[in-house]
Design a protein around this motif. Sequence first.
Motif, PDB file in Angstrom:
ATOM      1  N   ALA A  94       0.822  -1.213   0.000  1.00  0.00           N
ATOM      2  CA  ALA A  94       0.000   0.000   0.000  1.00  0.00           C
ATOM      3  C   ALA A  94       0.855   1.260   0.000  1.00  0.00           C
ATOM      4  O   ALA A  94       0.633   2.181  -0.791  1.00  0.00           O
ATOM      5  N   VAL A  95       1.852   1.335   0.893  1.00  0.00           N
ATOM      6  CA  VAL A  95       2.644   2.566   0.983  1.00  0.00           C
ATOM      7  C   VAL A  95       3.506   2.761  -0.260  1.00  0.00           C
ATOM      8  O   VAL A  95       3.728   3.898  -0.691  1.00  0.00           O
ATOM      9  N   GLU A  96       3.986   1.662  -0.842  1.00  0.00           N
ATOM     10  CA  GLU A  96       4.770   1.807  -2.066  1.00  0.00           C
ATOM     11  C   GLU A  96       3.899   2.332  -3.204  1.00  0.00           C
ATOM     12  O   GLU A  96       4.364   3.122  -4.036  1.00  0.00           O
ATOM     13  N   ARG A  97       2.647   1.905  -3.241  1.00  0.00           N
ATOM     14  CA  ARG A  97       1.722   2.444  -4.254  1.00  0.00           C
ATOM     15  C   ARG A  97       1.484   3.936  -4.027  1.00  0.00           C
ATOM     16  O   ARG A  97       1.211   4.683  -4.970  1.00  0.00           O
ATOM     17  N   LEU A  98       1.609   4.392  -2.780  1.00  0.00           N
ATOM     18  CA  LEU A  98       1.418   5.803  -2.460  1.00  0.00           C
ATOM     19  C   LEU A  98       2.719   6.600  -2.562  1.00  0.00           C
ATOM     20  O   LEU A  98       2.775   7.756  -2.139  1.00  0.00           O
ATOM     21  N   GLY A  99       3.751   5.985  -3.099  1.00  0.00           N
ATOM     22  CA  GLY A  99       4.976   6.716  -3.397  1.00  0.00           C
ATOM     23  C   GLY A  99       6.014   6.759  -2.311  1.00  0.00           C
ATOM     24  O   GLY A  99       6.939   7.590  -2.358  1.00  0.00           O
ATOM     25  N   ILE A 100       5.906   5.848  -1.323  1.00  0.00           N
ATOM     26  CA  ILE A 100       6.861   5.806  -0.219  1.00  0.00           C
ATOM     27  C   ILE A 100       7.668   4.526  -0.308  1.00  0.00           C
ATOM     28  O   ILE A 100       7.111   3.439  -0.512  1.00  0.00           O
ATOM     29  N   GLY A 101       8.985   4.621  -0.145  1.00  0.00           N
ATOM     30  CA  GLY A 101       9.821   3.434  -0.105  1.00  0.00           C
ATOM     31  C   GLY A 101       9.668   2.697   1.215  1.00  0.00           C
ATOM     32  O   GLY A 101       9.163   3.265   2.194  1.00  0.00           O
ATOM     33  N   THR A 102      10.097   1.454   1.268  1.00  0.00           N
ATOM     34  CA  THR A 102       9.951   0.662   2.483  1.00  0.00           C
ATOM     35  C   THR A 102      11.288   0.106   2.961  1.00  0.00           C
ATOM     36  O   THR A 102      12.182  -0.199   2.162  1.00  0.00           O
ATOM     37  N   ILE A 103      11.387  -0.009   4.274  1.00  0.00           N
ATOM     38  CA  ILE A 103      12.488  -0.687   4.944  1.00  0.00           C
ATOM     39  C   ILE A 103      11.835  -1.748   5.824  1.00  0.00           C
ATOM     40  O   ILE A 103      10.966  -1.421   6.640  1.00  0.00           O
ATOM     41  N   ARG A 104      12.205  -3.014   5.658  1.00  0.00           N
ATOM     42  CA  ARG A 104      11.530  -4.083   6.373  1.00  0.00           C
ATOM     43  C   ARG A 104      12.333  -4.509   7.598  1.00  0.00           C
ATOM     44  O   ARG A 104      13.527  -4.758   7.516  1.00  0.00           O
ATOM     45  N   GLY A 105      11.665  -4.570   8.737  1.00  0.00           N
ATOM     46  CA  GLY A 105      12.311  -4.993   9.964  1.00  0.00           C
ATOM     47  C   GLY A 105      11.609  -4.421  11.170  1.00  0.00           C
ATOM     48  O   GLY A 105      10.532  -3.834  11.068  1.00  0.00           O
ATOM     49  N   SER A 106      12.240  -4.572  12.324  1.00  0.00           N
ATOM     50  CA  SER A 106      11.656  -4.150  13.588  1.00  0.00           C
ATOM     51  C   SER A 106      12.395  -2.954  14.146  1.00  0.00           C
ATOM     52  O   SER A 106      13.612  -2.841  14.017  1.00  0.00           O
ATOM     53  N   GLY A 107      11.637  -2.061  14.796  1.00  0.00           N
ATOM     54  CA  GLY A 107      12.261  -0.945  15.494  1.00  0.00           C
ATOM     55  C   GLY A 107      12.511  -1.263  16.950  1.00  0.00           C
ATOM     56  O   GLY A 107      13.044  -0.453  17.696  1.00  0.00           O
ATOM     57  N   ASP A 108      12.132  -2.479  17.388  1.00  0.00           N
ATOM     58  CA  ASP A 108      12.259  -2.893  18.779  1.00  0.00           C
ATOM     59  C   ASP A 108      13.707  -3.261  19.082  1.00  0.00           C
ATOM     60  O   ASP A 108      14.341  -4.008  18.342  1.00  0.00           O
ATOM     61  N   HIS A 109      14.232  -2.755  20.200  1.00  0.00           N
ATOM     62  CA  HIS A 109      15.579  -3.123  20.622  1.00  0.00           C
ATOM     63  C   HIS A 109      15.537  -4.105  21.783  1.00  0.00           C
ATOM     64  O   HIS A 109      16.448  -4.165  22.601  1.00  0.00           O
ATOM     65  N   GLY A 110      14.460  -4.915  21.826  1.00  0.00           N
ATOM     66  CA  GLY A 110      14.328  -5.915  22.874  1.00  0.00           C
ATOM     67  C   GLY A 110      14.966  -7.228  22.473  1.00  0.00           C
ATOM     68  O   GLY A 110      15.808  -7.315  21.583  1.00  0.00           O
ATOM     69  N   SER A 111      14.533  -8.320  23.126  1.00  0.00           N
ATOM     70  CA  SER A 111      15.154  -9.624  22.937  1.00  0.00           C
ATOM     71  C   SER A 111      14.969 -10.167  21.526  1.00  0.00           C
ATOM     72  O   SER A 111      15.748 -11.000  21.068  1.00  0.00           O
TER      73      SER A 111
END
Length: 241
Positions: A94-111
């Motif tokens: 969806a976001v790529e169709r709206l003109g935004i690139g993507t980075i796949r992964g987690s922003g969590d710095h937990g276990s």
Amino acid sequence: MKKLLRNTLRSSWFQRAAGFAAAEWLRFVWRTNRVTYEPGGFEALYDRVEGQFPAIFAFWHGQHFLTPFIKTKPTHKAKVLISLHRDGEFNAIAVERLGIGTIRGSGDHGSAFHRKGGVGAFKEMVRALDDNYNVALTADVPKRSRVVGLGIIMLARESGRPIMPFAMATSRYIQLRNWDRTTINLPFGRGAVVGVEEIYVPRDADAAALEHYRQKLEAFLNQATERAYALVGRPKGARHD
């Protein structure tokens, strides 16, 4: 039957169709809401923000569906962090169709940081900022809604780029009863985009300083969210009980 339904939902053709439909729905919602910008209106807000590019745009989980529309010019280069979870697939489409690139992964710095692709995603976000891309991500981590994680603070320290806290709201919406109270925005109402003072994290920030900036970002995001809902006449919408 359950297995067939599960396989259908996970299939690539279904994910593509869902992503396409979601993008067009969001475009329709955005175009049919009368949007107010703060502080200072559209031109003043964007003049201030553009002067800080590339920047890290921070928002809350569950309040994210309209965030692709903060990119208002073709010259605005932007990427957004999206989970590797299967639910993230149609979001990415969806976001790529709206003109935004993507980075796949987690922003969590937990276990689960390594298992969820967090290390690679963190490095990719730093590279994107170095390449003059704005980077957008949720400040809170899964299952801890409205509690800022340290990942975004560490990204600001590593990259030297400012965090731009903001919130978007519409007067008409459906709120789900899940962990982040996901808000599905609806058309034909009023909208608001609210930015708050940017946050710079010094490169020599120690653990105590990182916690200070984490709390500051949390307060700013709550402030922006409350103001956005107040502007559209739904002040109770900012609550997250």
